[in-house]
Write an enzyme that holds these catalytic residues in place. Sequence first.
Site, PDB file in Angstrom:
ATOM      1  N   GLY A   6       9.560  -2.315   0.636  1.00 37.60           N
ATOM      2  CA  GLY A   6       9.436  -2.470   2.087  1.00 37.60           C
ATOM      3  C   GLY A   6       8.612  -3.687   2.471  1.00 37.60           C
ATOM      4  O   GLY A   6       8.957  -4.421   3.396  1.00 37.60           O
ATOM      5  N   ALA A  28       1.390  -1.094  -6.863  1.00 37.44           N
ATOM      6  CA  ALA A  28       0.337  -0.861  -7.846  1.00 37.44           C
ATOM      7  C   ALA A  28      -0.816  -0.027  -7.295  1.00 37.44           C
ATOM      8  O   ALA A  28      -1.566   0.577  -8.055  1.00 37.44           O
ATOM      9  CB  ALA A  28      -0.189  -2.208  -8.339  1.00 37.44           C
ATOM     10  N   HIS A  29      -0.927   0.022  -5.948  1.00 40.80           N
ATOM     11  CA  HIS A  29      -2.036   0.786  -5.365  1.00 40.80           C
ATOM     12  C   HIS A  29      -1.933   2.265  -5.740  1.00 40.80           C
ATOM     13  O   HIS A  29      -2.905   2.992  -5.680  1.00 40.80           O
ATOM     14  CB  HIS A  29      -2.019   0.647  -3.834  1.00 40.80           C
ATOM     15  CG  HIS A  29      -0.860   1.361  -3.220  1.00 40.80           C
ATOM     16  ND1 HIS A  29       0.394   0.818  -3.150  1.00 40.80           N
ATOM     17  CD2 HIS A  29      -0.750   2.605  -2.708  1.00 40.80           C
ATOM     18  CE1 HIS A  29       1.218   1.691  -2.593  1.00 40.80           C
ATOM     19  NE2 HIS A  29       0.547   2.777  -2.332  1.00 40.80           N
ATOM     20  N   LEU A  80       6.181   1.515 -12.365  1.00 38.91           N
ATOM     21  CA  LEU A  80       6.943   1.930 -13.554  1.00 38.91           C
ATOM     22  C   LEU A  80       6.255   1.473 -14.847  1.00 38.91           C
ATOM     23  O   LEU A  80       6.104   0.273 -15.080  1.00 38.91           O
ATOM     24  CB  LEU A  80       8.355   1.339 -13.493  1.00 38.91           C
ATOM     25  CG  LEU A  80       9.288   1.743 -14.645  1.00 38.91           C
ATOM     26  CD1 LEU A  80       9.652   3.224 -14.550  1.00 38.91           C
ATOM     27  CD2 LEU A  80      10.556   0.896 -14.638  1.00 38.91           C
ATOM     28  N   CYS A  82       4.097 -11.920  15.552  1.00 40.55           N
ATOM     29  CA  CYS A  82       3.521 -13.240  15.322  1.00 40.55           C
ATOM     30  C   CYS A  82       2.010 -13.065  15.306  1.00 40.55           C
ATOM     31  O   CYS A  82       1.499 -12.084  15.837  1.00 40.55           O
ATOM     32  CB  CYS A  82       3.939 -14.242  16.394  1.00 40.55           C
ATOM     33  SG  CYS A  82       3.369 -13.859  18.036  1.00 40.55           S
TER      34      CYS A  82
HETATM   35  P1  NAD Z   1       7.439  -0.185  -2.066  1.00 45.40           P
HETATM   36  O1  NAD Z   1       7.070   1.082  -2.748  1.00 45.40           O
HETATM   37  O2  NAD Z   1       8.411  -0.160  -0.956  1.00 45.40           O
HETATM   38  O3  NAD Z   1       7.975  -1.220  -3.166  1.00 45.40           O
HETATM   39  C1  NAD Z   1       7.382  -1.394  -4.422  1.00 45.40           C
HETATM   40  C2  NAD Z   1       8.443  -1.974  -5.359  1.00 45.40           C
HETATM   41  O4  NAD Z   1       7.858  -2.182  -6.641  1.00 45.40           O
HETATM   42  C3  NAD Z   1       9.638  -1.034  -5.554  1.00 45.40           C
HETATM   43  O5  NAD Z   1      10.820  -1.699  -5.196  1.00 45.40           O
HETATM   44  C4  NAD Z   1       9.565  -0.686  -7.038  1.00 45.40           C
HETATM   45  O6  NAD Z   1      10.862  -0.533  -7.591  1.00 45.40           O
HETATM   46  C5  NAD Z   1       8.850  -1.874  -7.621  1.00 45.40           C
HETATM   47  N1  NAD Z   1       8.172  -1.616  -8.883  1.00 45.40           N
HETATM   48  C6  NAD Z   1       7.348  -0.582  -9.215  1.00 45.40           C
HETATM   49  N2  NAD Z   1       6.921  -0.727 -10.481  1.00 45.40           N
HETATM   50  C7  NAD Z   1       7.488  -1.867 -10.953  1.00 45.40           C
HETATM   51  C8  NAD Z   1       7.412  -2.535 -12.193  1.00 45.40           C
HETATM   52  N3  NAD Z   1       6.670  -2.080 -13.193  1.00 45.40           N
HETATM   53  N4  NAD Z   1       8.144  -3.663 -12.345  1.00 45.40           N
HETATM   54  C9  NAD Z   1       8.936  -4.152 -11.346  1.00 45.40           C
HETATM   55  N5  NAD Z   1       9.038  -3.549 -10.148  1.00 45.40           N
HETATM   56  C10 NAD Z   1       8.295  -2.423  -9.955  1.00 45.40           C
HETATM   57  O7  NAD Z   1       6.063  -0.835  -1.605  1.00 45.40           O
HETATM   58  P2  NAD Z   1       5.832  -2.023  -0.542  1.00 45.40           P
HETATM   59  O8  NAD Z   1       5.803  -1.450   0.821  1.00 45.40           O
HETATM   60  O9  NAD Z   1       6.742  -3.152  -0.815  1.00 45.40           O
HETATM   61  O10 NAD Z   1       4.330  -2.422  -0.889  1.00 45.40           O
HETATM   62  C11 NAD Z   1       4.050  -3.062  -2.128  1.00 45.40           C
HETATM   63  C12 NAD Z   1       2.561  -3.161  -2.342  1.00 45.40           C
HETATM   64  O11 NAD Z   1       1.986  -4.134  -1.467  1.00 45.40           O
HETATM   65  C13 NAD Z   1       1.821  -1.865  -2.081  1.00 45.40           C
HETATM   66  O12 NAD Z   1       0.825  -1.691  -3.048  1.00 45.40           O
HETATM   67  C14 NAD Z   1       1.235  -2.066  -0.734  1.00 45.40           C
HETATM   68  O13 NAD Z   1       0.101  -1.272  -0.519  1.00 45.40           O
HETATM   69  C15 NAD Z   1       0.893  -3.533  -0.772  1.00 45.40           C
HETATM   70  N6  NAD Z   1       0.842  -4.101   0.568  1.00 45.40           N
HETATM   71  C16 NAD Z   1       0.378  -5.349   0.737  1.00 45.40           C
HETATM   72  C17 NAD Z   1       0.309  -5.893   2.002  1.00 45.40           C
HETATM   73  C18 NAD Z   1      -0.175  -7.267   2.243  1.00 45.40           C
HETATM   74  O14 NAD Z   1      -0.348  -7.656   3.344  1.00 45.40           O
HETATM   75  N7  NAD Z   1      -0.342  -8.049   1.247  1.00 45.40           N
HETATM   76  C19 NAD Z   1       0.706  -5.169   3.101  1.00 45.40           C
HETATM   77  C20 NAD Z   1       1.185  -3.907   2.894  1.00 45.40           C
HETATM   78  C21 NAD Z   1       1.275  -3.398   1.638  1.00 45.40           C
END
Ligand code: NAD
Length: 556
Positions: free
Chosen positions: A177, A267-268, A274, A410
């Site tokens: 997402g 990772a959180h 996985l 924005c």
């Molecule tokens: P999500 O669960 O929708 O997507 C995570 C993706 O990681 C999935 O598609 C999954 O298949 C993949 N994945 C899991 N383990 C894997 C591995 N070993 N190898 C390859 N792919 C793997 O989560 P999201 O909403 O995309 O959020 C991702 C992370 O970013 C979360 O930890 C979230 O808290 C963090 N985040 C960051 C920000 C920011 O501003 N930087 C904002 C919101 C969320």
Amino acid sequence: MVQQQASGPREVRAARGTGLTTQGWQQEAALRMLMNNLDPEVAEHPSKLVVYGGTGKAARDWRSFDAMVKTLQGLKQDETMLVQSGRPVGVMQTHEWAPRVLIANSNLVGDWANWEEFRRLESLGLTMYGQMTAGSWIYIGTQGILQGTYETFAAVANKRFNGTLEGTITLTAGLGGMGGAQPLAVTMNGGVAICIDCDPSRISRRIEHRYLDVEAKDLSHALELATAARDKKQPLSIGVLGNAAELVPQLLAMDAPIDIVTDQTSAHDPLAYLPVGVAFDDMADYAAAKPAEFTQRARESMAAHVEAMVGFLDRGAEVFDYGNSIRGEAQLAGYDRAFAFPGFVPAYIRPLFCEGKGPFRWAALSGDPQDIHKTDKAVLDLFPENESLARWIKMAQEKVHFQGLPARICWLGYGERDKAGERFNDMVASGELSAPIVIGRDHLDCGSVASPYRETEAMLDGSDAIADWPLLNAMVNVASGASWVSIHHGGGVGIGRSIHAGQVTVADGTALAGEKIRRVLTNDPGMGVIRHVDAGYDRATEVAAERGVRVPMGEL
Ligand code: NAD
């Protein structure tokens, strides 16, 4: 629109148009945005009520969802619905200026604030993980993160690559997402991106939505495509299926010419990452059956992943943690150089926070994309001198596929958000817009979050873990007239690692809404300015002086 079926999964989509299904627009907005969060176009796993970010949910269970819908439909203008971790627990008489909904999600007392205890309570049906905008009903799909990600990569380009990512290769993982915004954000900055994900549906979804350009057959093919595009200075994003904990070390071993490395796997939450040696199709069952063993293996894999990222750092690449706590998890697995690279906030974003800047977003309750196009124009007219804003809005209009109710984001700062909000309210009042606009933001904002691995990492005065600020932020938004306000724990970086608050305010075209908007959209970013003044940032002190933000300690 909810297809009737007793308290079980079903397809949910918000009502569109000007007909109210509730007693007023404030309640209608909360109802439509709750449903919009679960729209199959918006949510990652709507049947499980999961919106984004691993297990971030909009409602605790389907019965709670039904009860919230029913309560919002009958809620009066002087009533407030109380939501405890995705379940409506009370309706109280308040007053017209009070929020129509107050939300507290995933909060735990300090010593109990860990995943093990959280999972235990969750399995008893007592809590849910609200992430940031999942449980506070202002998630707008991947666009929400696209703009922030675009700004971050632009900042990387400014810092290291003469203002453009042209001729560079970025390596990242996670096309979920939030992470799904990365390929488009890199190509919008002119660069090439290799994006790893272990879930084939995530790769095809991003291609379908035009956030990702192509899928490579395997890692060597990805590298071939990437170097060819880089040499021609053409932007290209490439998806590759696999486990990042295996592929990132492989790329390092291949001496791949990577310039920038980051990661946005989930990772959180170690149960959403996985582990090496586990098939993607077995992941959910294994995590449910043996959570402790799964967690240990996931952390070990994250350590291998982070170690390879540090390997790229040692070879001179620009490497940063993109707010998913992967460094913390790798450290828990015993990798001692996990924090060798910085988080993205201290590296690139904090100067913006000092100006009260953050992710301002809005959605058209009409469902009509024209309403968003008119607000785009209004924002450009209001801030003609802001070139990067103009560049972003133009690219967003071309590239962003609306998910659910049409929306826009924005970054605006102190003294800007209130102007935009009041303009939108005037446009609703005059009939220029066909229905009210909902104005909200991410909890990842300048003054709304305490998160020592992300937004408040390495604060100048060491106040990283002080969580009074988000609580003051929520209280100030309640006192200023927001339509709904939320206090969450654990969003973004996981349980035990953050406390954060959100607000959403509805521009329904009334004079009262105008008054509320002026206060909320001044005071909310004002929290960011005072938080950074208090921590000793000179830029924040200048902004406070220039724009009239009162800071009592500076008035002595
Ligand atoms: P999500 O669960 O929708 O997507 C995570 C993706 O990681 C999935 O598609 C999954 O298949 C993949 N994945 C899991 N383990 C894997 C591995 N070993 N190898 C390859 N792919 C793997 O989560 P999201 O909403 O995309 O959020 C991702 C992370 O970013 C979360 O930890 C979230 O808290 C963090 N985040 C960051 C920000 C920011 O501003 N930087 C904002 C919101 C969320």
